[in-house]
Design an enzyme around this catalytic site. Structure first.
Site, PDB file in Angstrom:
ATOM      1  N   CYS A  54      -2.697   0.270   1.357  1.00 60.72           N
ATOM      2  CA  CYS A  54      -2.211  -1.015   1.873  1.00 60.72           C
ATOM      3  C   CYS A  54      -1.671  -0.921   3.303  1.00 60.72           C
ATOM      4  CB  CYS A  54      -1.080  -1.530   0.990  1.00 60.72           C
ATOM      5  SG  CYS A  54      -1.593  -2.053  -0.647  1.00 60.72           S
ATOM      6  N   GLU A  56       1.198  -2.077   4.400  1.00 60.76           N
ATOM      7  CA  GLU A  56       2.617  -1.688   4.416  1.00 60.76           C
ATOM      8  C   GLU A  56       2.745  -0.164   4.369  1.00 60.76           C
ATOM      9  OE1 GLU A  56       1.098  -3.841   2.472  1.00 60.76           O
ATOM     10  OE2 GLU A  56       2.380  -5.512   1.878  1.00 60.76           O
TER      11      GLU A  56
HETATM   12  N1  THU Z   1      -3.219  -5.036   0.309  1.00 62.16           N
HETATM   13  C1  THU Z   1      -2.303  -4.723   1.280  1.00 62.16           C
HETATM   14  O1  THU Z   1      -2.660  -4.220   2.336  1.00 62.16           O
HETATM   15  N2  THU Z   1      -0.995  -4.963   1.007  1.00 62.16           N
HETATM   16  C2  THU Z   1      -0.528  -5.511  -0.150  1.00 62.16           C
HETATM   17  O2  THU Z   1       0.669  -5.556  -0.356  1.00 62.16           O
HETATM   18  C3  THU Z   1      -1.472  -6.073  -1.116  1.00 62.16           C
HETATM   19  C4  THU Z   1      -2.878  -5.617  -0.976  1.00 62.16           C
HETATM   20  C5  THU Z   1      -4.629  -4.764   0.578  1.00 62.16           C
HETATM   21  C6  THU Z   1      -5.229  -3.681  -0.272  1.00 62.16           C
HETATM   22  C7  THU Z   1      -6.671  -4.038  -0.243  1.00 62.16           C
HETATM   23  O3  THU Z   1      -7.261  -3.469   0.920  1.00 62.16           O
HETATM   24  C8  THU Z   1      -6.677  -5.547  -0.085  1.00 62.16           C
HETATM   25  O4  THU Z   1      -5.387  -5.909   0.333  1.00 62.16           O
HETATM   26  C9  THU Z   1      -7.026  -6.298  -1.354  1.00 62.16           C
HETATM   27  O5  THU Z   1      -6.241  -5.920  -2.409  1.00 62.16           O
END
Ligand code: THU
Length: 130
Positions: A54, A56
């Protein structure tokens, strides 16, 4: 003092670099550290789906690599409406370096925004003290 605008701009800029060819869900994250510096990250997906991570998590890694340890404010930008909030794993990772009252802004490109406190996102967080 709120650094919300700067954090928003930083998160929006980095969101454009997301590697998200599988979900097409682009996320930008910016964390303000207690040294006054802003660290950014975006989501990095992988052909082996579970190996992606992710935005974050990327921002936290950049902060720690630079030698900072305390997060004072967070901004996450997505294109979704309502704006996406940090996933469970990222709430735990943010909590490691944030305080109960750390503001976590979630925003989209239309300017729709909501601010959570860290302890609203993760009540009763598992911490170093545990
Ligand atoms: N994702 C994030 O980057 N942060 C989050 O808190 C939720 C999900 C990303 C992971 C993945 O690449 C995409 O969003 C779909 O889940």
């Amino acid at each position: 003092m709120s650094h919300q605008k700067n954090l928003y701009n930083a998160a929006m800029a980095v969101m454009k670099n997301a590697h998200a060819p599988y979900s097409n869900y682009h996320v930008g994250a910016a964390v303000l550290a207690d040294n006054g510096q802003t660290y950014v990250g975006t989501n990095v997906e992988n052909a082996a789906y579970p190996e992606g991570w992710c935005a974050e998590t990327s921002a936290i890694a950049a902060m720690v690599a630079a030698g900072a340890k305390r997060i004072t404010e967070v901004c996450v930008v997505t294109r979704s409406d309502p704006p996406g909030t940090p996933c469970g794993g990222c709430r735990q990772r943010l909590s490691e370096f944030a305080s109960a009252d750390t503001p976590v802004h979630v925003t989209n490109l239309d300017g729709v925004s909501h601010t959570w406190r860290m302890d609203e996102l993760l009540p009763g967080a598992f911490k170093l003290k545990d």
